[in-house]
Motif scaffolding. Structure first.
Motif, PDB file in Angstrom:
ATOM      1  N   GLU A   1     -18.726  43.755 -69.095  1.00 37.97           N
ATOM      2  CA  GLU A   1     -17.301  43.690 -68.777  1.00 37.97           C
ATOM      3  C   GLU A   1     -16.492  44.636 -69.672  1.00 37.97           C
ATOM      4  O   GLU A   1     -15.565  45.302 -69.216  1.00 37.97           O
ATOM      5  N   LEU A   2     -16.868  44.696 -70.947  1.00 36.12           N
ATOM      6  CA  LEU A   2     -16.164  45.577 -71.875  1.00 36.12           C
ATOM      7  C   LEU A   2     -16.374  47.035 -71.499  1.00 36.12           C
ATOM      8  O   LEU A   2     -15.428  47.845 -71.553  1.00 36.12           O
ATOM      9  N   ALA A   3     -17.584  47.385 -71.102  1.00 39.45           N
ATOM     10  CA  ALA A   3     -17.855  48.764 -70.688  1.00 39.45           C
ATOM     11  C   ALA A   3     -16.996  49.153 -69.485  1.00 39.45           C
ATOM     12  O   ALA A   3     -16.470  50.272 -69.413  1.00 39.45           O
TER      13      ALA A   3
ATOM     14  N   LEU B   1     -13.164  41.870 -75.078  1.00 37.40           N
ATOM     15  CA  LEU B   1     -12.715  42.300 -73.758  1.00 37.40           C
ATOM     16  C   LEU B   1     -11.205  42.169 -73.645  1.00 37.40           C
ATOM     17  O   LEU B   1     -10.512  43.090 -73.170  1.00 37.40           O
ATOM     18  N   GLN B   2     -10.665  41.025 -74.106  1.00 34.37           N
ATOM     19  CA  GLN B   2      -9.214  40.839 -74.056  1.00 34.37           C
ATOM     20  C   GLN B   2      -8.507  41.831 -74.971  1.00 34.37           C
ATOM     21  O   GLN B   2      -7.466  42.379 -74.609  1.00 34.37           O
ATOM     22  N   ASN B   3      -9.066  42.065 -76.145  1.00 33.40           N
ATOM     23  CA  ASN B   3      -8.443  43.019 -77.055  1.00 33.40           C
ATOM     24  C   ASN B   3      -8.390  44.421 -76.443  1.00 33.40           C
ATOM     25  O   ASN B   3      -7.387  45.135 -76.579  1.00 33.40           O
ATOM     26  N   GLU B   4      -9.464  44.834 -75.800  1.00 33.21           N
ATOM     27  CA  GLU B   4      -9.488  46.144 -75.144  1.00 33.21           C
ATOM     28  C   GLU B   4      -8.436  46.215 -74.048  1.00 33.21           C
ATOM     29  O   GLU B   4      -7.717  47.212 -73.926  1.00 33.21           O
ATOM     30  N   ARG B   5      -8.336  45.162 -73.268  1.00 30.46           N
ATOM     31  CA  ARG B   5      -7.341  45.136 -72.186  1.00 30.46           C
ATOM     32  C   ARG B   5      -5.922  45.207 -72.726  1.00 30.46           C
ATOM     33  O   ARG B   5      -5.096  46.000 -72.254  1.00 30.46           O
ATOM     34  N   VAL B   6      -5.626  44.386 -73.747  1.00 28.40           N
ATOM     35  CA  VAL B   6      -4.275  44.331 -74.300  1.00 28.40           C
ATOM     36  C   VAL B   6      -3.902  45.640 -74.990  1.00 28.40           C
ATOM     37  O   VAL B   6      -2.779  46.145 -74.844  1.00 28.40           O
ATOM     38  N   ASN B   7      -4.841  46.211 -75.722  1.00 24.73           N
ATOM     39  CA  ASN B   7      -4.521  47.359 -76.570  1.00 24.73           C
ATOM     40  C   ASN B   7      -4.621  48.703 -75.862  1.00 24.73           C
ATOM     41  O   ASN B   7      -3.952  49.656 -76.265  1.00 24.73           O
ATOM     42  N   ASN B   8      -5.440  48.791 -74.809  1.00 25.15           N
ATOM     43  CA  ASN B   8      -5.745  50.112 -74.266  1.00 25.15           C
ATOM     44  C   ASN B   8      -5.555  50.254 -72.766  1.00 25.15           C
ATOM     45  O   ASN B   8      -6.003  51.245 -72.188  1.00 25.15           O
ATOM     46  N   THR B   9      -4.923  49.283 -72.117  1.00 28.39           N
ATOM     47  CA  THR B   9      -4.549  49.457 -70.710  1.00 28.39           C
ATOM     48  C   THR B   9      -3.076  49.104 -70.532  1.00 28.39           C
ATOM     49  O   THR B   9      -2.477  48.454 -71.380  1.00 28.39           O
ATOM     50  N   ARG B  10      -2.517  49.572 -69.421  1.00 31.52           N
ATOM     51  CA  ARG B  10      -1.201  49.093 -69.001  1.00 31.52           C
ATOM     52  C   ARG B  10      -1.469  47.864 -68.141  1.00 31.52           C
ATOM     53  O   ARG B  10      -1.977  47.978 -67.032  1.00 31.52           O
TER      54      ARG B  10
ATOM     55  N   GLN C   1      -9.818  33.515 -82.317  1.00 31.91           N
ATOM     56  CA  GLN C   1     -10.138  33.386 -80.894  1.00 31.91           C
ATOM     57  C   GLN C   1      -9.074  32.547 -80.180  1.00 31.91           C
ATOM     58  O   GLN C   1      -9.003  32.528 -78.958  1.00 31.91           O
ATOM     59  N   VAL C   2      -8.222  31.875 -80.956  1.00 29.98           N
ATOM     60  CA  VAL C   2      -7.141  31.055 -80.402  1.00 29.98           C
ATOM     61  C   VAL C   2      -5.876  31.901 -80.264  1.00 29.98           C
ATOM     62  O   VAL C   2      -5.571  32.735 -81.120  1.00 29.98           O
ATOM     63  N   HIS C   3      -5.155  31.713 -79.192  1.00 30.27           N
ATOM     64  CA  HIS C   3      -3.769  32.204 -79.046  1.00 30.27           C
ATOM     65  C   HIS C   3      -3.079  31.182 -78.154  1.00 30.27           C
ATOM     66  O   HIS C   3      -3.231  31.181 -76.939  1.00 30.27           O
TER      67      HIS C   3
END
Length: 365
Positions: A81-83, A121-130, A325-327
């Motif tokens: 998923e991360l890839a 995966l969430q970090n990649e989405r939040v930081n590097n996508t619109r 891991q909590v938010h």
């Protein structure tokens, strides 16, 4: 008959929220929503001359996967998923829910492991996508809100299709105040909370990342939080319903946590070291959202509210360095019908009983 509001919402998500451009790769994530929602988003992405990638999910299947989760299995899932996420320019998630407590019986250790594996995966989405995330109206959500299905659908589209751009000048004025604020003092029934924003900037949320939207957020200096907060909006986290959450802080850390389910809330806060520190402070002001419904994408935007979030901070200008891991966005409503309350920045009254008092902020009331 097809509802044209679905097409209008899809266009808004693609053109305004994520600003999809020609050639962009766009991940469309659909959870328990009708296929015509995915179809509308595909058409809107293609109209923008971009390329959609679609994934369809069922929460009952997701629950079954987590119940039987294995570390090696989720290493492979997270890696693949991360890839894929690293190849994306934009991410749009539409999340329905036929049962908000679907995951309530997933063993806590399984939930903790899965969330930890998927955090990159969430970090990649939040930081590097619109990216943009929103709910989809279901009968279960209407029931949570105490409304008929038809009334809730009308409410949903009214809230989601709000003219967020018209609120941006006042939102930017609030951002300016938050950016220069050093000390914050929040009071209300069962709440007397102090913390610092020094050195941290704030972010305007005007329909860009969440729909519905309407907040400006930052994060407290990690070890600055002192006092007590009593949240008056019911909440749900990891499939468990919580009420009457009360947190006490010393040097930034939650040193005492109680709720209707005190054992369960402390188990969440013991997930990792960062879970007992705050990762976000946000002021909510969507005038169309008045009452909580245990759905955080709506509840955190309630008119006259703020949320004070244990766990992971958002990386970037509002990052206080807390990692977890909590938010968990926990909400306090300060309108008079919820007991009132005040927010002060550096001794200046900013909002009283849910109403902004400064002229430049009054359009947000």
């Amino acid at each position: 008959m097809h509802d044209p509001r679905v097409d209008q919402l899809a266009r808004q998500l693609v053109r305004y929220s994520t600003k999809v451009k020609k050639g962009d790769m766009v991940w469309i994530d659909c959870f328990d929503v009708p296929n015509y929602v995915a179809q509308a988003l595909i058409r809107a992405v293609v109209d923008a001359k971009a390329k959609p990638v679609v994934k369809l999910h069922d929460t009952t299947v997701t629950r079954e996967m987590m119940v039987h989760a294995d570390e090696g299995q989720y290493d492979i899932i997270a890696e693949s998923e991360l890839a894929l996420m690293k190849k994306m320019d934009c991410y749009i998630a539409v999340r329905g829910s036929h049962n908000i407590t679907e995951n309530s019986d997933v063993p806590a250790e399984k939930m903790k492991m899965v969330m930890a594996k998927l955090r990159p995966l969430q970090n990649e989405r939040v930081n590097n996508t619109r990216w943009c995330v929103l709910r989809w109206p279901t009968s279960a959500m209407a029931q949570q809100a105490g409304m008929s299905t038809q009334a809730f659908e009308d409410f949903y589209f009214k809230v989601c299709l709000l003219d967020y751009a018209a609120l941006l000048p006042a939102m930017n004025a609030l951002k300016k105040l938050m950016d220069k604020a050093k000390d914050v003092h929040i009071t209300g029934p069962g709440t007397d909370l102090r913390f610092s924003l020094k050195g941290l900037k704030s972010i305007v949320c005007g329909g860009g990342h969440n729909i519905p939207d309407g907040e400006v957020f930052s994060a407290p200096v990690k070890d600055s939080v002192e006092g007590v907060i009593s949240y008056n909006a019911p909440t749900i986290y990891q499939g468990i319903a919580f009420d009457t959450v009360k947190l006490e802080f010393s040097k930034g850390k939650i040193v005492n946590a109680t709720a209707n389910n005190t054992a369960a809330i402390n188990k969440i806060f013991d997930s990792d070291e960062g879970a007992r520190y705050i990762g976000e402070f946000a002021i909510g002001f969507n005038r169309e959202i008045r009452e909580p419904m245990r759905d955080i994408l709506f509840d955190e935007k309630i008119a006259g509210s703020f949320h004070f979030t244990p766990g992971q901070a958002y990386e970037g200008i509002a990052d206080n360095g807390n990692r977890s891991q909590v938010h968990w966005d926990l909400v306090n409503i300060q309108r008079p019908d919820y007991g009132g309350g005040e927010i002060h920045f550096d001794g200046q009254l900013i909002r009283k009983d849910g109403q902004f008092v400064l002229p430049e902020l009054k359009p947000l009331n």
